[in-house]
Write an enzyme that holds these catalytic residues in place. Structure first.
Site, short mmCIF file in Angstrom:
data_model
loop_
_atom_site.label_atom_id
_atom_site.label_comp_id
_atom_site.label_asym_id
_atom_site.label_seq_id
_atom_site.Cartn_x
_atom_site.Cartn_y
_atom_site.Cartn_z
N CYS A 148 0.61 -1.18 -0.08
CA CYS A 148 0.13 0.35 0.25
C CYS A 148 0.96 1.53 -0.11
CB CYS A 148 -0.84 -0.45 0.97
SG CYS A 148 -1.44 -1.61 1.49
N HIS A 184 -3.64 6.93 0.74
CA HIS A 184 -3.60 5.75 0.56
C HIS A 184 -5.45 5.25 1.18
CE1 HIS A 184 -3.91 1.30 -0.06
NE2 HIS A 184 -4.01 1.17 1.07
N ASN A 242 -9.90 -0.81 -2.33
CA ASN A 242 -8.31 -0.58 -1.78
C ASN A 242 -7.77 -0.89 -2.87
OD1 ASN A 242 -5.98 -0.33 -0.45
ND2 ASN A 242 -6.50 -1.25 0.86
O1 UT7 Z 1 -4.83 -0.85 2.65
C1 UT7 Z 1 -3.66 -1.60 3.76
C2 UT7 Z 1 -4.07 -1.28 5.23
N1 UT7 Z 1 -5.43 -1.73 5.29
C3 UT7 Z 1 -6.26 -1.60 6.56
O2 UT7 Z 1 -6.00 -0.60 6.93
C4 UT7 Z 1 -7.32 -2.38 6.43
C5 UT7 Z 1 -7.61 -1.98 8.20
N2 UT7 Z 1 -8.74 -3.39 8.47
C6 UT7 Z 1 -10.16 -3.00 8.42
O3 UT7 Z 1 -10.40 -1.80 7.44
C7 UT7 Z 1 -11.46 -3.68 9.18
O4 UT7 Z 1 -10.12 -4.19 10.23
C8 UT7 Z 1 -11.80 -4.31 7.92
C9 UT7 Z 1 -13.24 -4.06 7.35
C10 UT7 Z 1 -10.98 -5.19 7.06
C11 UT7 Z 1 -12.85 -5.37 9.16
O5 UT7 Z 1 -13.59 -4.34 9.69
P1 UT7 Z 1 -13.42 -5.16 11.85
O6 UT7 Z 1 -15.42 -3.71 12.09
O7 UT7 Z 1 -12.65 -4.87 12.44
O8 UT7 Z 1 -14.58 -6.18 11.56
P2 UT7 Z 1 -13.92 -7.39 12.40
O9 UT7 Z 1 -12.96 -8.27 11.61
O10 UT7 Z 1 -13.49 -6.90 13.96
O11 UT7 Z 1 -14.87 -8.52 12.02
C12 UT7 Z 1 -16.41 -8.14 12.93
C13 UT7 Z 1 -17.50 -9.22 12.18
C14 UT7 Z 1 -17.07 -10.72 11.95
O12 UT7 Z 1 -17.78 -11.08 13.02
P3 UT7 Z 1 -18.39 -11.97 14.70
O13 UT7 Z 1 -16.36 -13.01 15.27
O14 UT7 Z 1 -18.58 -10.65 15.07
O15 UT7 Z 1 -19.79 -12.58 14.04
C15 UT7 Z 1 -16.45 -11.21 10.60
O16 UT7 Z 1 -16.62 -13.11 10.77
O17 UT7 Z 1 -17.25 -9.44 10.80
C16 UT7 Z 1 -18.07 -10.53 10.35
N3 UT7 Z 1 -17.68 -10.48 8.96
C17 UT7 Z 1 -18.01 -10.22 7.75
N4 UT7 Z 1 -19.38 -10.25 7.42
C18 UT7 Z 1 -20.02 -9.67 6.71
C19 UT7 Z 1 -15.81 -10.46 8.44
N5 UT7 Z 1 -15.87 -9.61 7.17
C20 UT7 Z 1 -16.73 -9.49 6.78
C21 UT7 Z 1 -17.77 -9.64 5.57
N6 UT7 Z 1 -19.45 -9.09 5.30
N7 UT7 Z 1 -17.78 -9.36 4.74
#
Ligand code: UT7
Length: 335
Positions: free
Chosen positions: A114, A262, A292
């Site tokens: 990135c 980014h 992204n």
């Molecule tokens: O570009 C390089 C740098 N990248 C970044 O900076 C990305 C940084 N991270 C993020 O943007 C976020 O952490 C994500 C968008 C990847 C994830 O969002 P989050 O709010 O951190 O969600 P999470 O990983 O804590 O997941 C919450 C819930 C989980 O379910 P449970 O365990 O609470 O039941 C996941 O399994 O959401 C679930 N989940 C989804 N649900 C529906 C994860 N992905 C999905 C999805 N659709 N695509």
């Protein structure tokens, strides 16, 4: 000592639009979840064999070269940033030299994910400032879609990433009050595996074993991201490196005309915007439409912003990136 400035910009994205609803047909996800957590509504995926990381980079580069008002024969160095090269090796830099039919100039491949475009721009800036080169082509391009796990198992990563390319021509500028003022680069390798594709590296396995295993459940070929951990680090590092760039030049956040972060996650951009007290018109985001695109995200966003007249002569433009490595960086530009 010369100065360097961006004289031409271009981008290319594939035609094929993939909406959140399209993704919810192949994995357990929803438009509401993706929009709320990331701000993304749609992204582009390549859908033709003709589109590759190199070919998209070439298309973006052709536009940038034309807008720079130079001939491709005037390019005297190529820098290509990507995490999704056409081949394991050689990198796409030499493929651009071949496909653009440029003379046998040097071609450097940057592997900083990135932050790749910011790193590439920084290298170009130094080469131009030292007088070594006059016109450098810097490309960021990614084909993510062919490497994503498009099942529910991979949903936390697959919904975020999109394909596309952006390019800039960096040229010598004699007016030292204009152009790239400074760049700031960092890394923290202790978190290398928190956002990574660990195959097909030669670190632990023999190629013969990989081929023999041929295991469809081997997830090491898919990107892994510890989302929340990456998010927490991103907001801190973005803020630090923007501040570092401003302080280096005796500037303040209120001096920023346009911040182009980014496009990792709209929530990250909004956090940074709030932290620096910037208005909406001082920050450019387009993650809603492209997702992204890693090394391509800043040059695509910068080109779009420039095309919309949001980047004007004399503006203070700040580019900032964070991602896998971890690596992060910023570039401060007086346009
Ligand atoms: O570009 C390089 C740098 N990248 C970044 O900076 C990305 C940084 N991270 C993020 O943007 C976020 O952490 C994500 C968008 C990847 C994830 O969002 P989050 O709010 O951190 O969600 P999470 O990983 O804590 O997941 C919450 C819930 C989980 O379910 P449970 O365990 O609470 O039941 C996941 O399994 O959401 C679930 N989940 C989804 N649900 C529906 C994860 N992905 C999905 C999805 N659709 N695509």
């Amino acid at each position: 000592m010369y100065n360097s400035k961006i004289t031409g910009l271009g981008y290319y994205v594939p035609d094929h639009v993939v909406t959140n609803d399209d993704l919810s047909k192949v994995m357990d996800t929803s438009d509401a979840w993706i929009q709320e957590r990331t701000g993304i509504k749609e992204r582009r995926h390549v859908n033709s064999e003709a589109d590759s990381t190199t070919s998209m980079g070439v298309k973006a580069a052709e536009i940038a070269i034309e807008r720079a008002g130079i001939d491709k024969e005037d390019i005297d160095f190529i820098i290509f940033a990507t995490l999704s090269p056409d081949y394991y090796f050689p990198g796409p830099g030499v493929l651009v030299q071949r496909d653009l039919e440029i003379k046998t100039v040097g071609a450097l491949d940057v592997r900083n994910q990135c932050s790749g475009f910011v790193y590439g721009l920084s290298v170009a800036d130094q080469y131009v400032k030292s007088g070594m080169y006059n016109n450098i082509l810097v490309i960021g391009s990614e084909v993510h879609s062919r490497g994503l796990d498009m099942t529910t198992r991979g949903r936390a990563v697959s919904v975020i990433f999109g394909d596309g390319a952006g390019a800039a021509v960096v040229s010598r500028e004699d007016d030292t009050s204009r152009g790239i003022l400074s760049s700031h680069l960092h890394s923290e390798g202790q978190y290398a595996e928190e956002l990574a594709v660990t195959a097909p590296g030669m670190g632990k396995r023999w190629v013969t074993d990989i081929l023999k295993d041929n295991d469809p459940n081997d997830e090491s070929y898919y990107p892994y991201m510890n989302g929340q951990f990456v998010f927490k680090n991103a907001v801190v590092r973005f803020s630090e490196v923007i501040l570092e760039g401003l302080q280096k030049n005796g500037l303040q956040a209120s001096d920023i005309d346009l911040l182009i972060p980014h496009q990792a996650n709209l929530r990250i951009s909004q956090f940074v915007q709030k932290k620096f007290g910037l208005r909406d018109d001082q920050v450019y985001n387009n993650i809603t439409h492209y997702g992204n695109t890693t090394a391509a995200s800043i040059p695509i966003a910068l080109t779009e912003a420039w095309e919309k007249g949001k980047v004007k002569d004399g503006d203070l433009v700040v580019l900032a990136a964070f991602g896998s490595g971890f690596t992060w960086g910023s570039v401060i530009i007086r346009w």
